[in-house]
Design a protein around this motif. Structure first.
Motif, PDB file in Angstrom:
ATOM      1  N   SER A 133      -5.959   5.112   5.213  1.00  0.00           N
ATOM      2  CA  SER A 133      -5.565   4.728   3.862  1.00  0.00           C
ATOM      3  C   SER A 133      -6.133   5.680   2.811  1.00  0.00           C
ATOM      4  CB  SER A 133      -6.044   3.306   3.558  1.00  0.00           C
ATOM      5  OG  SER A 133      -5.848   3.013   2.190  1.00  0.00           O
ATOM      6  N   ILE A 134      -5.234   6.324   2.069  1.00  0.00           N
ATOM      7  CA  ILE A 134      -5.698   7.206   0.986  1.00  0.00           C
ATOM      8  C   ILE A 134      -6.182   6.372  -0.193  1.00  0.00           C
ATOM      9  CG2 ILE A 134      -3.481   7.577  -0.191  1.00  0.00           C
ATOM     10  CD1 ILE A 134      -6.056  10.336   0.518  1.00  0.00           C
ATOM     11  N   THR A 135      -5.553   5.219  -0.439  1.00  0.00           N
ATOM     12  CA  THR A 135      -5.972   4.418  -1.595  1.00  0.00           C
ATOM     13  C   THR A 135      -7.386   3.870  -1.397  1.00  0.00           C
ATOM     14  OG1 THR A 135      -4.723   2.546  -0.691  1.00  0.00           O
ATOM     15  CG2 THR A 135      -3.670   3.790  -2.439  1.00  0.00           C
ATOM     16  N   ALA A 136      -7.756   3.555  -0.171  1.00  0.00           N
ATOM     17  CA  ALA A 136      -9.105   3.051   0.103  1.00  0.00           C
ATOM     18  C   ALA A 136     -10.148   4.164   0.045  1.00  0.00           C
ATOM     19  CB  ALA A 136      -9.151   2.385   1.477  1.00  0.00           C
ATOM     20  N   ASN A 137      -9.726   5.418   0.194  1.00  0.00           N
ATOM     21  CA  ASN A 137     -10.672   6.528   0.282  1.00  0.00           C
ATOM     22  C   ASN A 137     -10.561   7.536  -0.855  1.00  0.00           C
ATOM     23  OD1 ASN A 137     -12.085   6.046   2.918  1.00  0.00           O
ATOM     24  ND2 ASN A 137      -9.958   5.924   3.571  1.00  0.00           N
ATOM     25  N   ARG A 138      -9.633   7.315  -1.788  1.00  0.00           N
ATOM     26  CA  ARG A 138      -9.422   8.281  -2.869  1.00  0.00           C
ATOM     27  C   ARG A 138     -10.685   8.434  -3.715  1.00  0.00           C
ATOM     28  NH1 ARG A 138      -9.600   5.002  -7.053  1.00  0.00           N
ATOM     29  NH2 ARG A 138      -9.852   6.815  -8.408  1.00  0.00           N
ATOM     30  N   GLY A 139     -10.870   9.631  -4.208  1.00  0.00           N
ATOM     31  CA  GLY A 139     -12.054   9.914  -5.007  1.00  0.00           C
ATOM     32  C   GLY A 139     -13.271  10.279  -4.190  1.00  0.00           C
ATOM     33  N   LYS A 140     -13.134  10.242  -2.865  1.00  0.00           N
ATOM     34  CA  LYS A 140     -14.267  10.550  -1.989  1.00  0.00           C
ATOM     35  C   LYS A 140     -14.245  12.019  -1.586  1.00  0.00           C
ATOM     36  CE  LYS A 140     -14.701   5.944   0.004  1.00  0.00           C
ATOM     37  NZ  LYS A 140     -14.562   5.131   1.207  1.00  0.00           N
ATOM     38  N   ILE A 141     -15.437  12.529  -1.297  1.00  0.00           N
ATOM     39  CA  ILE A 141     -15.583  13.869  -0.751  1.00  0.00           C
ATOM     40  C   ILE A 141     -16.041  13.719   0.687  1.00  0.00           C
ATOM     41  CG2 ILE A 141     -16.905  16.012  -0.856  1.00  0.00           C
ATOM     42  CD1 ILE A 141     -17.115  15.453  -3.925  1.00  0.00           C
TER      43      ILE A 141
END
Length: 194
Positions: A133-141
């Protein structure tokens, strides 16, 4: 000796998957050889297929606007996609299509050697890092094999859900701050990830 121009020429004449039969123009990607940020999206859409350039349609206009708000100049980055030709009806690229384009992407990464790779959307996240899931992990590095990856939504998501514009803007501002930090060592190719 390899070059971005050589890769682009090979992509333009690539016959390696069925997308070659339906494309108008292959879209190798574009930008600076010494870019600190390399953006990877899913695949070219209709406008990109017409013009042979990445992110020039509606999603591209959103990306350009969000880059400007974050203080990132498009002319200073490199932008490409997981696959270099438009899938029919903008469907999600199939595994064999991603595999056919993978060597081109790997060569681009080896030449550009970006400080950070910005993954745009679920398809790129799944294809490059095996993520879900990109929405669950967005903003992460994420750091993998010495390479930093920054995760965010695909700009096209904001076409259908305008509330995502704020998320994309916040993410790209965070990316801009990250790239201004003192530089670490080590870069990696994608060979360990696919």
């Amino acid at each position: 000796m390899d070059s971005l121009e050589k890769i682009a020429a090979e992509v333009m004449g690539c016959p390696l998957c069925k997308l070659a039969r339906t494309r108008k123009n292959a879209v190798p990607g574009e930008g600076q050889l010494a870019a600190k940020i390399l953006f990877i999206g899913e695949a070219p859409g209709r406008s990109e297929d017409e013009k042979g350039r990445p992110f020039v349609g509606a999603a591209g206009k959103i990306l350009d606007d969000m880059l400007a708000k974050a203080g990132i100049e498009r002319s200073q980055v490199f932008i490409t996609n997981v696959v270099k030709c438009r899938p029919p009806n903008n469907r999600v690229p199939e595994d064999d299509e991603v595999a056919a384009c993978h060597p081109y992407l790997e060569r681009q990464l080896a030449l550009v050697r970006p400080r950070i790779i910005c993954i745009l959307g679920r398809t790129a996240y799944s294809s490059i890092l095996g993520g879900g899931s990109i929405t669950a992990n967005r903003g992460k590095i994420i750091e993998k094999a010495g390479q930093k990856y920054f995760l965010t939504i695909h700009p096209a998501a904001a076409i259908y859900n305008r509330s995502m514009l704020g998320l994309l803007e916040a993410d790209l501002k965070k990316l801009a701050k990250e790239v201004k930090k003192p530089e670490g060592k080590g870069k990696a190719s994608l060979e360990d990830f696919m």
